[in-house]
Design an enzyme around this catalytic site. Structure first.
Site, mmCIF file in Angstrom:
data_model
loop_
_atom_site.group_PDB
_atom_site.id
_atom_site.type_symbol
_atom_site.label_atom_id
_atom_site.label_comp_id
_atom_site.label_asym_id
_atom_site.label_seq_id
_atom_site.Cartn_x
_atom_site.Cartn_y
_atom_site.Cartn_z
ATOM 1 C CB SER A 157 52.002 30.964 38.357
ATOM 2 O OG SER A 157 52.947 31.564 39.228
ATOM 3 C CG ASN A 158 51.386 35.225 41.386
ATOM 4 O OD1 ASN A 158 52.529 35.664 41.464
ATOM 5 N ND2 ASN A 158 50.882 34.391 42.308
ATOM 6 C CE LYS A 159 52.274 40.692 34.605
ATOM 7 N NZ LYS A 159 51.500 41.802 33.974
#
Length: 404
Positions: free
Chosen positions: A213-215
């Site tokens: 995923s990412n932030k």
């Protein structure tokens, strides 16, 4: 009419300053949000702490007094403002406005405005009747700035004449009359338009407990949805793994993976007028999903993941477009403009909004952002660091210009 409207009062030096306190309250009771900027002479009559208390915002008084986190405070305030009221307006400030002078915070911010401005003068009758003052008033009116005539009545000097600050009711009614027949919002064309927005960050699962995923927090997409909805758009928000309150009046579709996001977009896109892809989408996913938690193995100290590209949602819409305006985001950590330009050329989008997520104060999860807006055959538009609500407004203003 005034609900959630951003009004800035520019207060200049005169005995009538104290009357502006109640005038501000009148607009607050009508639903407006107020900020205040004052000249140093205005503070000789009423201190800025009074206006800070009633506005619930810091009062700007000095170009070099940094009271906000914005890099350029007077531009941030100008960008925030929907309606500017100069009250009481002295002969001095009207002269500066008429001649484009910018030598303090108030005059500099007024010069940076691109919204309706209403001037409420108050001064001695002889100053009002002076030929220079009348020339300046005519110049302001020629520039589409509304200048309200002062009242006749007792003046501070002990005699009567034209120049008295009007009553709050007169001022309020005047401003209503000047604005009620014309929707001055730059976003007026959003009214009734169907706007589809994606927000947040997708997840691609490796096993039942681990994912790629990412932030992304979703704050930028949610800000776009809120501003669009407040300006009359019919908003559908596709939200990917976001921990934010669901905005009132907005239809929200919850998704988790890229494929779920792609399917939701494909379903909604056909009936959409504006599509804004603000979600941060995973570029890769594991080729093989393991249906149980992967354990450490004594036989091997390393785990190799084979990845494949996920669906390119923006690119997939090129063949399905009819009337839609398509907007993408480019969240980059290096070579910002070149990477954003490549995305603009390859994805079939009308607009790409580029932002540098390597900077912690404007990156994922932050309250602020700073962007560059790219379009085909147009000069790039750089928007300085500001709250994401303000950035959202600026992005939507660019979109609105493309609406037929």
């Amino acid at each position: 009419m005034w609900k959630n409207k951003h009004i800035t009062f520019f207060i200049t030096g005169g005995i009538a300053v104290y009357k502006v306190v109640e005038l501000i309250r009148t607009f607050q009771k009508a639903g407006a949000e107020i900020r205040v900027a004052m000249t140093k002479t205005a503070m000789q009559f009423v201190g800025k702490s009074t206006f800070q208390t009633i506005s619930k915002h810091p009062v700007q008084t000095d170009l070099f007094d940094q009271t906000t986190s914005a890099a350029v405070a007077h531009v941030e305030l100008a960008d925030w403002t929907d309606l500017a009221i100069v009250a009481p307006a002295t002969a001095n400030i009207m002269s500066k406005m008429a001649n484009g002078m910018a030598d303090d915070f108030v005059s500099t911010t007024l010069l940076a405005l691109s919204v309706p401005v209403i001037v409420v003068p108050a001064m001695n009758v002889h100053m009002w009747n002076n030929a220079a003052t009348q020339r300046n008033i005519q110049t302001l009116r020629n520039d589409n700035i509304q200048v309200m005539d002062p009242d006749n009545g007792p003046l501070a000097e002990g005699y009567s004449g034209k120049g008295r600050f009007p009553s709050n009711d007169e001022i309020f009614n005047y401003i209503v009359e000047q604005t009620e027949d014309v929707d001055n919002s730059k976003l007026a064309k959003l009214r009734g338009k169907k706007v589809l927005i994606t927000a947040g960050g997708t997840r691609e699962y490796i096993d039942p407990v681990r994912y790629i995923s990412n932030k992304s927090s979703g704050k930028m997409g949610y800000a776009l949805a809120k501003v669009a909805q407040e300006n009359g758009a019919v908003v559908t928000l596709i939200s990917a793994n976001v921990k934010l309150p669901i905005p009132a009046g907005i239809d929200v579709i919850q998704v988790e993976t890229v494929e779920e996001l792609a399917q939701a977009v494909q379903t909604q896109f056909v009936s959409t007028d504006v599509f804004i892809m603000a979600a941060a989408v995973s570029d890769y996913r594991p080729v093989h999903f393991v249906d149980h938690k992967i354990k450490k193995s004594a036989d091997s100290a390393n785990l190799t993941l084979e990845l494949e590209e996920t669906t390119d949602i923006l690119k997939s819409l090129k063949s399905r477009r009819t009337k839609q305006i398509v907007v993408g985001f480019a969240a980059e950590t290096n070579d910002l403009l070149n990477n954003a330009k490549k995305k603009l050329d390859s994805k079939g989008a009308d607009i790409i909004v580029a932002n540098d997520v390597s900077q912690s104060d404007i990156g994922f999860g932050s309250e602020d952002n700073a962007v560059t807006i790219l379009q085909h055959n147009a000069t790039n538009i750089k928007v300085a660091k500001a709250n994401k609500q303000i950035i959202a407004k600026k992005v939507l203003e660019v979109i609105v210009k493309r609406l037929s």
